[in-house]
Design an enzyme around this catalytic site. Structure first.
Site, short mmCIF file in Angstrom:
data_model
loop_
_atom_site.label_atom_id
_atom_site.label_comp_id
_atom_site.label_asym_id
_atom_site.label_seq_id
_atom_site.Cartn_x
_atom_site.Cartn_y
_atom_site.Cartn_z
CE LYS A 5 46.20 -9.72 -23.51
NZ LYS A 5 47.28 -8.70 -23.61
CG HIS B 194 44.51 -12.61 -24.87
ND1 HIS B 194 44.41 -11.43 -25.58
CD2 HIS B 194 45.57 -13.28 -25.41
CE1 HIS B 194 45.37 -11.40 -26.50
NE2 HIS B 194 46.07 -12.51 -26.41
CG PHE C 246 49.01 -17.29 -32.15
CD1 PHE C 246 49.81 -17.31 -31.02
CD2 PHE C 246 47.82 -18.00 -32.12
CE1 PHE C 246 49.44 -18.02 -29.87
CE2 PHE C 246 47.43 -18.71 -30.98
CZ PHE C 246 48.23 -18.72 -29.87
CB CYS D 263 46.95 -11.36 -29.62
SG CYS D 263 46.10 -12.95 -29.68
CG HIS E 57 50.77 -9.71 -25.10
ND1 HIS E 57 49.67 -9.22 -25.78
CD2 HIS E 57 50.83 -11.03 -25.41
CE1 HIS E 57 49.10 -10.20 -26.48
NE2 HIS E 57 49.78 -11.30 -26.28
CD GLU F 221 54.73 -8.42 -21.93
OE1 GLU F 221 53.91 -9.27 -21.54
OE2 GLU F 221 54.42 -7.26 -22.30
#
Lengths: 413, 79
Positions: free
Chosen positions: A335, A340, A401, A165, A303, A314
């Site tokens: 998002k 996402h 990830f 991502c 994010h 975050e």
């Protein structure tokens, strides 16, 4: 030698909130959700039945139907966004453009998952003779860049970074470095994803990473809200044209913003669980690269995926990176509207961050009904309504990830 | 029901993204209709699908024109 300055001169975008930049930005500022019940396939036996699908998209506006049949959706979206950005930047109108100095870096997190799934079934049912000759080139991640270079004749660097991502942010940041370093004068850069398939949704659902608010898709992506229960998968692509400042100035190009910083870091922690130290270091690295102090930043495109752990993490990371200034930042997660986009997220969110700077508007975080202050989400997330405000510097965060982080810094010019 | 020639031409036009009118019996896939090596593989797969037959690789390599495709299919259909 002082390094070359990099500016943004073109934007392109295909997303659940709109298939071009103007439509998408209007919906983002209006706080409209692009999430709905999955229509692409029968998702009735999956735990998650919602996604941000790209709707009414016609790839034949960009390439022939014959060519389109031979590549998976993520390549369609990437090509469309890239060609939009190229047109927006007016690159086709530059007399004598040295195409050996123009490159492309557009990545994807997973590539041709739907085509891989489909071909796997063909293989099982009909044997290896049923594997089509376009299976490999139709699902390979760097083929977005490959097609764009072929379509436009660009002969500079051609590649795509893969970092889950963080893909889009890494592609844009790395492409900018090529311009700074002198490998290219113009880079078409961004990220794309088209993984809304049984294999994609089922795979993330197996990790319990997805929201299961199937009865209310429009409010399912709700970063920093107490009711957040996982991310909602989106699809699409965001691509920007990056250009050497002197090159852009000499041709009188419209400049949206300057890309002044890029930072990366690794959590070195866990394949999927986040930690705060990694993202905080990524942000700090980006600010150092930009040569600015934390208090010079006004807007953060977070994010913010709407997962219980990630959003709180975050927030913590932003406090570590910005100190006391964190509470003065306008932070939003687009998002909440797009879902996402995985490898495409950094691309479309760079577009939104650039437009935030260009238009002096912070997009909202929608579906923030009850902010999860007790859960550590206690900053200003621009709840539910866009905010007109002075934005000199905006940053865009992406985390992936494997514990990979990237932050882009854009400044008004 | 269309005859074999019409069905072959239709598939060729569809696979190679050309007008059916451009597809002549003597047309070469590569030289006249702009096919590349991957296109020709896919074309053979489409013919196999349409006519529910299996064209072995060594036979497929010999099919380079529309007429050769028509001849092959005519000779091997319903066998």
């Amino acid at each position: 030698m002082s390094r070359r300055r990099v500016v943004v001169t073109g934007l392109g975008h295909v997303a659940p909130v709109g298939n071009d930049v103007a439509t998408g930005w209007a919906n983002i500022v209006a706080g409209k959700s692009g999430i709905g019940t999955i229509t692409r396939f029968d998702a009735s036996d999956l735990a998650c039945q919602i996604a941000g699908e790209v709707r009414d998209f016609d790839i034949t506006q960009y390439i022939s139907a014959k060519d389109a049949r031979r590549m998976d959706l993520f390549i369609h979206y990437g090509i469309a966004a890239a060609l939009q950005a190229v047109a927006d930047a007016g690159l086709d109108d530059i007399p004598g453009l040295d195409k050996t100095r123009v490159g492309v870096n557009i990545g994807s997190g997973i590539g041709g998952l739907p085509l891989i799934e489909e071909t796997g079934v063909e293989l099982q049912n009909g044997g290896p003779r049923k594997i089509g000759p376009f299976f490999i080139p139709g699902s390979l991640i760097n083929l977005i860049a490959g097609h764009v270079t072929i379509l436009k004749g660009y002969q500079g660097p051609s590649y795509g970074i893969v970092s889950a991502c963080t893909t889009g942010a890494h592609c844009i940041g790395d492409a900018a470095r090529l311009i700074q370093y002198g490998d290219a004068d113009i880079m078409v850069a961004g990220g794309s994803e088209g993984a809304i398939a049984r294999l994609g949704i089922g795979g993330f659902a197996a990790m319990k990473a997805l929201s299961t608010r199937n009865d209310d898709p429009a409010t399912s992506s709700r970063p920093w809200d107490k009711g957040r229960d996982g991310f909602v998968m989106g699809e699409g692509a965001g691509v920007v044209v990056l250009e050497d400042y002197e090159h852009a100035k000499a041709r009188g190009a419209r400049i949206y913003a300057e890309l002044i910083g890029f930072g990366m870091s690794s959590d070195a922690h866990h394949i999927t669980a986040p930690n705060a130290d990694g993202p905080a270091r990524g942000v700090k690295n980006a600010l150092r690269d930009a040569g600015i102090n934390p208090d010079e930043v006004q807007y953060v495109n977070a994010h913010g995926t709407s997962t219980p752990l990630g959003d709180a993490n975050e927030t913590e990371a932003l406090k570590m990176a910005f100190g006391a200034h964190a509470s003065k930042l306008a932070i939003s997660s687009t998002k909440s509207m797009t879902g996402h986009l995985l490898g495409g997220a950094g691309g479309v969110e760079a577009v939104y961050s650039i437009l935030a700077v260009h238009n002096q508007v912070a997009p909202p975080t929608i579906n923030l009904f009850e902010q999860d202050v007790e859960g550590g989400c206690d900053l200003d997330y621009v709840p539910n309504t866009a905010r007109e405000m002075p934005i000199n510097v905006a940053i865009s965060n992406s985390f992936g990830f494997g514990g990979t982080n990237g932050t882009l810094v854009f400044r008004r010019i | 029901m269309e005859n074999i020639e019409q069905r072959v031409k239709k598939i060729v036009a569809e696979q190679l993204g050309v007008n059916e009118a451009e597809v002549k019996n003597e047309s070469s896939f590569v030289d006249d209709l702009g096919a590349d090596s991957l296109d020709t593989v896919e074309l053979v797969m489409a013919l196999e699908e349409e006519f529910e037959c299996e064209i072995p690789d060594e036979e497929a390599e010999k099919i380079t024109t529309v007429q050769q495709a028509i001849d092959y299919v005519s000779a091997h259909l319903n066998k």
